[in-house]
Design a protein around this motif. Structure first.
Motif, mmCIF file in Angstrom:
data_model
loop_
_atom_site.group_PDB
_atom_site.id
_atom_site.type_symbol
_atom_site.label_atom_id
_atom_site.label_comp_id
_atom_site.label_asym_id
_atom_site.label_seq_id
_atom_site.Cartn_x
_atom_site.Cartn_y
_atom_site.Cartn_z
ATOM 1 N N GLU A 88 166.606 76.608 105.359
ATOM 2 C CA GLU A 88 165.461 76.132 105.425
ATOM 3 C C GLU A 88 164.264 77.054 106.240
ATOM 4 O OE1 GLU A 88 166.172 72.410 107.189
ATOM 5 O OE2 GLU A 88 166.432 71.519 105.181
ATOM 6 N N ASN A 89 164.688 77.748 107.324
ATOM 7 C CA ASN A 89 163.780 78.702 108.190
ATOM 8 C C ASN A 89 164.303 79.916 108.116
ATOM 9 O OD1 ASN A 89 163.490 75.784 109.333
ATOM 10 N ND2 ASN A 89 161.775 76.739 109.465
ATOM 11 N N VAL A 125 159.256 79.895 107.489
ATOM 12 C CA VAL A 125 159.943 78.986 106.602
ATOM 13 C C VAL A 125 160.338 79.851 105.175
ATOM 14 C CG1 VAL A 125 159.423 77.102 105.135
ATOM 15 C CG2 VAL A 125 158.341 77.196 106.998
#
Length: 138
Positions: A88-89, A125
């Motif tokens: 996700e990041n 992100v």
């Protein structure tokens, strides 16, 4: 995070040039083994290094961790597994090396972050293209 599993495995035969004078794989060469497995993993989700570049992002490795449990030796055939555990990041890829007997000899992980190839700015992100390739929604 999704329950989907992103994993690839490759078999590698340890070469003479990977070893130190004692016939044991020099610690720095493990990263080449991880890279071979990482490339197979990224190809399996259709996001190889050339596809990353075409998407406008580069993904440098920014952190690594390795736990050496048992030595690998010249001409030994090992299986290197790579799996995505975070996306996700940042992209965290976990690695497990097993010898021919199936014993875990090495565990490791790498962290990669997306960097916009044009601006050279790090993304906090992961970009949408990664989610698309993994088949998940951001």
């Amino acid at each position: 995070m999704s329950e989907r599993i992103y994993r690839a495995e490759v078999d590698i035969t340890v070469s003479f040039h990977d070893c130190d004078p004692m016939g044991v794989v020099w610690h720095g060469n493990y990263f080449r083994f991880f890279e071979v497995a990482r490339e197979a993993l990224l190809r399996s989700v259709n996001y190889s290094y050339s596809e990353m570049a075409a998407s406008g992002y580069v993904w440098p490795v920014v952190d690594t961790h390795v736990k050496y449990r048992q030595p690998l030796r010249c001409e030994e055939v090992v299986r290197v597994a790579a799996s995505i555990s975070e996306y996700e990041n940042r992209l965290r890829i976990d690695y497990v090396i097993r010898n021919a007997a199936g014993q875990v000899t090495t565990k490791a992980h790498t962290l990669q972050v997306a960097v916009n190839a044009t601006t050279q700015e790090m993304c906090f992100v992961s970009p949408d293209i990664l989610f698309e390739r993994l088949g998940v929604k951001p």
